[in-house]
Write a protein that holds these residues in place. Structure first.
Motif, PDB file in Angstrom:
ATOM      1  N   ARG A 664       0.782  -1.119   0.058  1.00  0.00           N
ATOM      2  CA  ARG A 664      -0.090  -0.128  -0.034  1.00  0.00           C
ATOM      3  C   ARG A 664       0.872   1.376  -0.064  1.00  0.00           C
ATOM      4  NH1 ARG A 664      -3.945  -0.006   5.007  1.00  0.00           N
ATOM      5  NH2 ARG A 664      -4.692   1.707   4.181  1.00  0.00           N
ATOM      6  N   LEU A 665       2.071   1.279   0.220  1.00  0.00           N
ATOM      7  CA  LEU A 665       3.006   2.293   0.261  1.00  0.00           C
ATOM      8  C   LEU A 665       3.052   3.337  -1.143  1.00  0.00           C
ATOM      9  CD1 LEU A 665       5.237   3.963   2.003  1.00  0.00           C
ATOM     10  CD2 LEU A 665       7.027   2.298   0.875  1.00  0.00           C
ATOM     11  N   SER A 666       2.872   2.603  -1.984  1.00  0.00           N
ATOM     12  CA  SER A 666       2.757   3.339  -3.350  1.00  0.00           C
ATOM     13  C   SER A 666       1.697   4.407  -3.251  1.00  0.00           C
ATOM     14  CB  SER A 666       2.663   2.447  -4.428  1.00  0.00           C
ATOM     15  OG  SER A 666       1.396   1.784  -4.624  1.00  0.00           O
ATOM     16  N   ASN A 667       0.682   4.271  -2.518  1.00  0.00           N
ATOM     17  CA  ASN A 667      -0.439   5.290  -2.418  1.00  0.00           C
ATOM     18  C   ASN A 667      -0.097   6.446  -1.549  1.00  0.00           C
ATOM     19  OD1 ASN A 667      -2.361   3.445  -3.669  1.00  0.00           O
ATOM     20  ND2 ASN A 667      -2.801   2.496  -1.851  1.00  0.00           N
ATOM     21  N   TYR A 668       0.952   6.153  -0.970  1.00  0.00           N
ATOM     22  CA  TYR A 668       1.369   7.600  -0.167  1.00  0.00           C
ATOM     23  C   TYR A 668       2.778   7.922  -0.348  1.00  0.00           C
ATOM     24  CZ  TYR A 668      -2.581   5.711   2.680  1.00  0.00           C
ATOM     25  OH  TYR A 668      -3.853   5.297   3.346  1.00  0.00           O
ATOM     26  N   ALA A 669       3.606   7.434  -1.244  1.00  0.00           N
ATOM     27  CA  ALA A 669       4.958   7.697  -1.155  1.00  0.00           C
ATOM     28  C   ALA A 669       5.827   7.603  -2.367  1.00  0.00           C
ATOM     29  CB  ALA A 669       5.747   6.944   0.005  1.00  0.00           C
ATOM     30  N   TRP A 670       6.511   8.429  -2.706  1.00  0.00           N
ATOM     31  CA  TRP A 670       7.120   8.342  -3.967  1.00  0.00           C
ATOM     32  C   TRP A 670       8.826   7.608  -3.424  1.00  0.00           C
ATOM     33  CZ3 TRP A 670       5.011   8.977  -8.368  1.00  0.00           C
ATOM     34  CH2 TRP A 670       3.889  10.104  -8.153  1.00  0.00           C
ATOM     35  N   ASN A 671       8.989   6.392  -4.271  1.00  0.00           N
ATOM     36  CA  ASN A 671      10.186   5.811  -3.797  1.00  0.00           C
ATOM     37  C   ASN A 671      10.883   5.156  -4.962  1.00  0.00           C
ATOM     38  OD1 ASN A 671       8.888   3.300  -3.863  1.00  0.00           O
ATOM     39  ND2 ASN A 671       8.720   3.414  -1.549  1.00  0.00           N
ATOM     40  N   THR A 672      11.962   4.330  -4.989  1.00  0.00           N
ATOM     41  CA  THR A 672      12.448   3.766  -5.892  1.00  0.00           C
ATOM     42  C   THR A 672      11.834   2.692  -6.558  1.00  0.00           C
ATOM     43  OG1 THR A 672      13.412   1.941  -4.430  1.00  0.00           O
ATOM     44  CG2 THR A 672      14.731   3.757  -4.956  1.00  0.00           C
ATOM     45  N   ASN A 673      10.438   2.482  -6.267  1.00  0.00           N
ATOM     46  CA  ASN A 673       9.693   1.369  -6.781  1.00  0.00           C
ATOM     47  C   ASN A 673       8.673   2.112  -7.853  1.00  0.00           C
ATOM     48  OD1 ASN A 673      10.639  -0.675  -5.177  1.00  0.00           O
ATOM     49  ND2 ASN A 673       9.216  -0.389  -3.501  1.00  0.00           N
ATOM     50  N   GLN A 674       8.678   3.166  -7.676  1.00  0.00           N
ATOM     51  CA  GLN A 674       7.680   3.882  -8.635  1.00  0.00           C
ATOM     52  C   GLN A 674       8.146   5.564  -8.914  1.00  0.00           C
ATOM     53  OE1 GLN A 674       5.785   5.746  -6.381  1.00  0.00           O
ATOM     54  NE2 GLN A 674       6.689   4.831  -4.801  1.00  0.00           N
TER      55      GLN A 674
END
Length: 767
Positions: A664-674
């Motif tokens: 669910r992290l991609s709903n809240y944060a920008w990181n190396t995964n996206q």
């Protein structure tokens, strides 16, 4: 039974016995004893009735009244004496009974006190209600308190902390336990007015006249933690051990300008005047206070000693210094208001000649601390700044001044060194009349210490974790109404701030989480700089934030930072030292002069005014806050690490504000995964339960604190260490994996460091 009064009346009014001469017709003469006149009597010889003639009656009456008068002359004073004696005896008996009763009461009280503890004074009522003292610790030292009470407080707290009232460290410095407590800091308006008039008449144009006016407004201060204070100023001998162990060079040596000293009875600055050289006509010994040391030198000494002993040593805050100096008093001096007695406690106005004197030669105050008045000015930790009327809890002074506070006066001071007297010097200042004393923190909690905090009843409920999104919203709405503001407000440069309620939460990570994270780091092959920081997230501990604050919904943008630069002409650290910031060049991450906050840094997409500002140092962020504070008349500052984590968690006890699911992290944060290489415009992901964006990823954010280790004891409004070499950063970035985005993750960097994945957000106060 007749009363004493009735008996006396009867005695006085009863006729007296009289002897009357009588002669019978038979020739017999005799005397009759009677109390009153009578018509006839019987002759004892012939038994005839004998009439008493008028003469006899007259004699009888005369005798009767004569004797009555004589009786009254004697009886009245006698009666008065008897009544007086009766009253005296009665009063004495009653006093004896009272004394006996008091003796019994005192004995019972003594027995009760002895059973409880002679060293544990009863708590006085808090003076302002701004801080609720835990119930599982000794009573705080709430001023005013006398010398006997000061001793009792020290003994009670020493016992609670499992230490002695006075201890010595590895280099022979002695420390006294200073209990936590409350006091009035500064001088009242009336005192200031009187002292200013006195100073103007005696020392017109003297610095002292202006200094007096900085002692107000008088305000309530609470010191929540006990601490150890060195009973003497740091000596030349103790400072020598530091220099010999480290090869340290003082500021006076490094810049080649030396210090101020006395030559031919004239004070001037010269390279020959150093901490270990002859500065006065008379030689300094290892028992004299070290002088010609700057604030920077004092901090370096504390840093060395902390590492040597594994205990935190630091300079005292202004509030700690004044609290310890006053020792419970509310007068000009710790012993009272009489200036003529100051010579018993202080070297000042050249009493000992034109030089300092060995430490500890005068009388100590009620807490057992020497030379707080006179001898040398003493560095404090705080940046110098004005007071406010608002009650303060563990204050750290201003953040808007380049000068550091100093306290206590000096041997050369013509003005009396009162408890409230303040002074300020540049951190590099060194002179013949400036030294320092230090604090040793007492971090070991008492065996029964628990997270107990009594919240005031005249305000909304605190947000005590765990709480859900609905409860978070309710807390914000209630506190916004209490503060008279909206839950979200915008300022003059369109920064949006959300009300963050006060509350309690668990800060850091548990031992189990730490173990799992270390295993993951090993499997994933994470960099060592990250792996070695994981253990700094423990021990997990309770943190209490007692004040609401406003927190920026977004990171500071390039557009907002641009308004600051346009208004002030400010140059960032990357510009001032000519080294630039970091960026991507030829697909490599490098530092170059061309990489600044407002230039192209090699991201896949161009940065706009809606992107978070980057390549800004901690110093740059603080400068932005200072400008914004002056612009709006509201205090803006970087959040403390505790404020940041509380706001990020938003009531959760999980790895992320929304739970433990990495998916669910991609709903809240920008990181190396996206998202690719580069930051993204703020506010494009979901907000947490408190309405805050991008806390888990986009750029890492500067915090106010120096970096340091946690302790297991509950913490109230923690500010981290008082000193250090690196500042803390929080939050994930576009360039790190998911594990780096956790709420508890922390790392640090130099205050001058700047990078493409580091920015900041700010907090604001509500007055």
């Amino acid at each position: 039974m007749c009363s004493l009064h009735d008996q006396l009346v009867e005695l006085i009014m009863k006729p007296a016995k009289k002897q009357i001469s009588v002669q019978c017709s038979c020739g017999k003469k005799f005397r009759v004893v009677t109390r009153s006149a009578t018509n006839a009597i019987v002759c004892p010889s012939c038994n005839k009735s004998i009439s008493i003639d008028a003469q006899v009656k007259a004699e009888q009456v005369t005798a009767h009244w004569t004797q009555n008068v004589l009786w009254m002359v004697w009886a009245i004073p006698a009666c008065i004496a008897i009544v007086g004696a009766f009253l005296i005896i009665s009063q004495a008996l009653r006093q004896k009974e009272r004394d006996r009763s008091e003796q019994i009461t005192d004995q019972k009280t003594l027995e009760a006190d002895t059973e409880q503890s002679l060293s544990a004074p009863k708590a006085k009522p808090a003076t302002n209600g701004a801080y609720a003292w835990p119930k599982d610790q000794p009573a705080p030292a709430i001023a005013p308190f006398n010398a006997e009470e000061a001793k009792a407080h020290q003994e009670a707290w020493a016992k609670h902390l499992n230490t002695e009232v006075e201890t010595a460290n590895s280099i022979g410095m002695k420390f006294r336990v200073i209990p936590p407590g409350e006091f009035l800091m500064g001088s009242s308006d009336e005192e200031i007015e009187i002292m200013v008039q006195e100073a103007k008449s005696q020392m017109p144009g003297h610095w002292y006249v202006d200094a007096i006016q900085t002692e107000g407004p008088q305000h309530q201060v609470t010191i929540t933690k006990p601490f150890g204070l060195s009973i003497h100023e740091v000596t030349r001998g103790q400072f020598r051990k530091f220099v010999e162990a480290t090869g340290y060079k003082t500021d006076a040596e490094k810049d080649g300008k030396g210090s101020r000293g006395s030559k031919n009875k004239v004070f001037s600055q010269s390279p020959e005047f150093l901490w270990n050289t002859k500065i006065f006509e008379t030689e300094q010994t290892d028992d004299h206070p070290v002088i010609s040391v700057s604030w920077n030198d004092a901090m370096a000494f504390c840093d060395w000693l902390s590492k040597e002993e594994g205990v935190t040593y630091r300079l005292p805050t202004e509030a700690e210094w004044e609290f310890a100096c006053r020792a419970g008093s509310q007068t000009r001096f710790s012993y009272g208001d009489e200036e003529f007695k100051l010579g018993d406690y202080a070297w000042y106005d050249m009493q000992g000649g034109t030089n300092t004197m060995p430490v500890g030669m005068k009388a100590p105050n009620a807490l057992g601390v020497f030379d707080l008045y006179g001898n040398v000015w003493e560095w404090c930790y705080d940046l110098y700044g004005p007071y406010t009327t608002k009650p303060a809890v563990d204050p750290l002074g201003s953040e808007d001044d380049s000068n550091r506070s100093s306290r206590g006066g000096a041997f050369s001071s013509s003005a009396p060194a009162r408890s409230a007297l303040r002074n300020r010097f540049e951190p590099t200042k060194r002179s013949y009349h400036i030294g320092f004393r230090i604090v040793r923190t007492i971090d070991k909690p008492a065996p029964k210490s628990k997270a107990t905090h009594v919240w005031p009843k005249n305000q909304p409920a605190p947000a005590i974790a765990p709480f859900n999104a609905k409860q978070a919203k309710t807390h914000q709405e209630e506190w916004a109404e209490h503060l008279g503001v909206e839950v979200e407000i915008a300022n003059s440069i369109d920064m949006k701030f959300r009300v963050i309620p006060p509350g309690e939460f668990l800060m850091g990570s548990s031992d189990e989480e730490i173990s799992e994270l270390l295993d993951e780091a090993k499997v994933e092959g994470f960099a060592s700089w990250y792996t070695k920081r994981i253990p700094t997230e423990r021990p997990q501990h309770v943190v209490i934030l007692t004040e609401p604050f406003g927190f920026a919904a977004h990171e500071v943008t390039r557009g907002q930072f641009r308004q600051f630069v346009d208004a002030t002409g400010y140059k960032t650290d990357a510009e001032k030292d000519g080294l630039g910031g970091s960026g991507f060049k030829n697909k490599s991450w490098v530092q170059a002069t061309e990489f600044l906050w407002n230039t192209n840094v090699g991201f896949e997409t161009e940065q706009t005014d809606d992107h978070p500002v980057i390549n800004v140092s901690w110093n740059d962020a603080v400068a932005f806050c200072k400008w914004l504070s002056e612009k709006e008349g509201v205090t803006y500052q970087l959040p403390t690490e505790a404020q940041w984590e509380f706001a990020c968690r938003a009531g959760s006890h999980s790895s992320f504000s929304f739970g433990n699911e990495v998916s669910r992290l991609s709903n809240y944060a920008w990181n190396t995964n996206q998202g690719g290489i580069g930051t993204k415009p703020v506010g494009k992901k979901r907000a947490n339960a408190l309405g805050l964006f991008d806390l888990h990823g986009n750029v890492s954010e500067w915090c106010r604190d120096w970096s340091g280790l946690y302790i297991a004891a509950p913490a109230v409004n923690p500010l981290g260490p008082f000193q250090g070499s690196t500042r803390l950063l929080r939050g994930g970035t576009f360039s790190v994996p998911s594990s780096f985005d956790r709420s508890a993750r922390r790392f640090d960097d130099q205050p001058t460091s700047r990078n493409i994945n580091v920015g900041f957000r700010v907090s604001r106060t509500y007055d």
